[in-house]
Design an enzyme around this catalytic site. Structure first.
Site, PDB file in Angstrom:
ATOM      1  N   ILE A 154       1.540   0.502  13.359  1.00 31.93           N
ATOM      2  CA  ILE A 154       2.964   0.795  13.311  1.00 31.93           C
ATOM      3  C   ILE A 154       3.182   1.867  12.249  1.00 31.93           C
ATOM      4  O   ILE A 154       2.344   2.051  11.363  1.00 31.93           O
ATOM      5  CB  ILE A 154       3.813  -0.465  13.024  1.00 31.93           C
ATOM      6  CG1 ILE A 154       3.354  -1.177  11.755  1.00 31.93           C
ATOM      7  CG2 ILE A 154       3.792  -1.398  14.211  1.00 31.93           C
ATOM      8  CD1 ILE A 154       4.155  -2.420  11.415  1.00 31.93           C
ATOM      9  N   ASP A 155       4.295   2.571  12.342  1.00 33.27           N
ATOM     10  CA  ASP A 155       4.558   3.677  11.435  1.00 33.27           C
ATOM     11  C   ASP A 155       4.698   3.200   9.993  1.00 33.27           C
ATOM     12  O   ASP A 155       5.014   2.037   9.726  1.00 33.27           O
ATOM     13  CB  ASP A 155       5.842   4.404  11.843  1.00 33.27           C
ATOM     14  CG  ASP A 155       5.732   5.066  13.206  1.00 33.27           C
ATOM     15  OD1 ASP A 155       4.606   5.427  13.592  1.00 33.27           O
ATOM     16  OD2 ASP A 155       6.766   5.209  13.880  1.00 33.27           O
ATOM     17  N   LYS A 156       4.500   4.128   9.086  1.00 31.56           N
ATOM     18  CA  LYS A 156       4.581   3.847   7.648  1.00 31.56           C
ATOM     19  C   LYS A 156       5.869   3.106   7.278  1.00 31.56           C
ATOM     20  O   LYS A 156       5.842   2.126   6.537  1.00 31.56           O
ATOM     21  CB  LYS A 156       4.487   5.163   6.873  1.00 31.56           C
ATOM     22  CG  LYS A 156       4.831   5.088   5.388  1.00 31.56           C
ATOM     23  CD  LYS A 156       4.679   6.454   4.750  1.00 31.56           C
ATOM     24  CE  LYS A 156       5.154   6.446   3.295  1.00 31.56           C
ATOM     25  NZ  LYS A 156       6.622   6.443   3.193  1.00 31.56           N
TER      26      LYS A 156
END
Length: 351
Positions: A154-156
Site C-alpha cells: 500500500i502507498d506510503k
C-alpha cells in the site's frame, strides 16, 4: 517460479514430455529442465497448484508419461526501485497475527513499504528483516531482498493491513490468490463531495500519465502497458462536503482507488498527488476555509485506509479474515465534518 516482488501478472510456460521419456518424478524432471530453479521451489509450485499436468493438479511424486503437457504459471513482478539489500532496523511493528507461514501487519501512515529511490531505510521491509532475524523465524531467500515477504503493498501515506509471506510456499500460494482475485480487500476512504450514485463500480483502465510520470490516470482507449482496474464503492456516510466510502478491489493497480476516485470527480480528501489537497466543495473564503484547513492539518495525507483482508491460509487451507479500525487522524477529521454539518443544520437547513 517464485519471487519476493508483488505480483503484476502471470505468464504460462508449457513443456511437452518427449515421446521417448522414461517414467520420472515430475519434481526431478523439472529440476533437470529448469537448472536455475531448486527442487524445493518446484515442489512448492506443485503444492500451490501453479504447476499442472494436462491441466490437472498432481502430487510431487507424480510419474510423468510421454506426451503429457506440463503447464507452469510463472508470476512476473514489478521491477525493483533500487539495488542493494535493505539493512535490518529495529522499528516497531504492529503485528495483528502471526504463524509459521504468514504475518498480518498494520502499517501506520507515513511508513514506506519497501526501499526505493529516496527511501533506502526506515521502511516496513527494514523492520521485517530485523524482526524475522531477531526471532529466528524463517526468512525468504533469493538474490533480491528489497521486498522480502511482500505479496502486495500500500502507498506510503495509506494506513492499514498487509499480509506478509514468511515462506516460499506461502509466497507462491498468496501470489496466485492475488492474481486469481480470491483475496478480498476492503478499504475505507474520505472523498470530496457526494457521488451521484450511493454505490457503483468503476471499471476503467489505468496507466502512467504521460505529462507526469509520478501520477497515473484513466484511459478511455487503453494502450500497451495500461492495466485493467475494477473498484467497487459504497457511500457509508454522506456529509455534503465529504463522504465516507467503503471500497472493494477486484484488481490491485498502483494508486487504483486514488485514480478511480479522481476520475469519478471525487478525489480523496487531502490527496496532494490527485488534487484532493484543496477545497473542492464549499467556499474558499470566510470561516469555512479556516475549518477546512484545520481538517487538512488533522489528516495530513490522503484519507485512505486498508481496513480488512481475507484470504485462504497457504498451509491449512482455512479462510482467514482480519479487520482494523480507522486510524485516529481519519476519525478525528471525520468527526470534525460531522460536527460541522450538525451545527450548520441547526443554523441553516440548507448548508
Amino acid at each position: 517460479m517464485l519471487s519476493k516482488h508483488p505480483v503484476d501478472h502471470i505468464e504460462t510456460q508449457e513443456i511437452l514430455v518427449d515421446p521417448g521419456q522414461q517414467p520420472v518424478r515430475i519434481d526431478k524432471f523439472l529440476t533437470d529442465k529448469l537448472p536455475k530453479v531448486s527442487r524445493n521451489r518446484v515442489q512448492n509450485g506443485i503444492k500451490a497448484g501453479t504447476i499442472l499436468v494436462d491441466g490437472q493438479e498432481v502430487k510431487v511424486n507424480h510419474k510423468l508419461s510421454p506426451g503429457e503437457v506440463i503447464t507452469i504459471e510463472i508470476p512476473r513482478y514489478r521491477p525493483e526501485g533500487e539495488d542493494g539489500a535493505p539493512v535490518p532496523q529495529d522499528i516497531p511493528l504492529d503485528i495483528r497475527y502471526e504463524d509459521d507461514a504468514v504475518l498480518i501487519v498494520h502499517k501506520p501512515p507515513g511508513m514506506v513499504v519497501h526501499p526505493a529511490n529516496g527511501h533506502r531505510d526506515g521502511t516496513l521491509v527494514n523492520a521485517l528483516k530485523f524482526y524475522l532475524n531477531k526471532t529466528d523465524l524463517p526468512t525468504l531467500s533469493g538474490n533480491d531482498e528489497s521486498r522480502v515477504g511482500l505479496v502486495h503493498r500500500i502507498d506510503k501515506d495509506t494506513s492499514g493491513l498487509l499480509v506478509i509471506a514468511k515462506t516460499d510456499e506461502a509466497m507462491t500460494h498468496l501470489a496466485k490468490q492475488f492474481f486469481d482475485h480470491t483475496i478480498e480487500r476492503t478499504y475505507q476512504a474520505v472523498c470530496w463531495g457526494e457521488p451521484e450514485e450511493i454505490a457503483g463500480t468503476i471499471d476503467a483502465y489505468i496507466g502512467r500519465d504521460a505529462k507526469n510520470r509520478q501520477k497515473y490516470r484513466v484511459y478511455e482507449e487503453p494502450e500497451e502497458g495500461h492495466k485493467h482496474a475494477v473498484t467497487h464503492y459504497k457511500v457509508m456516510e454522506a456529509l455534503y462536503y465529504v463522504s465516507l466510502l467503503e471500497l472493494k478491489l477486484e484488481t490491485g493497480r498502483t494508486h487504483q482507488i486514488r485514480v478511480h476516485m479522481k476520475h469519478l470527480g471525487h478525489p480523496l480528501f487531502n490527496d496532494a498527488r490527485y488534487g484532493g489537497d484543496r477545497i473542492l466543495k464549499g467556499t474558499v473564503y470566510s470561516k469555512f476555509k479556516i475549518f477546512a484547513d484545520r481538517c487538512f492539518d488533522l489528516c495530513p495525507r490522503q484519507a485512505l485506509h486498508a481496513k480488512s483482508i481475507a484470504f485462504t491460509h497457504p498451509t491449512t487451507g482455512e479462510r482467514m479474515s482480519f479487520d482494523s479500525d480507522l486510524p485516529d487522524d481519519m476519525l478525528e477529521m471525520i468527526n470534525r465534518w460531522r460536527n460541522y454539518i450538525e451545527n450548520r443544520k441547526q443554523s441553516d437547513p440548507h448548508p
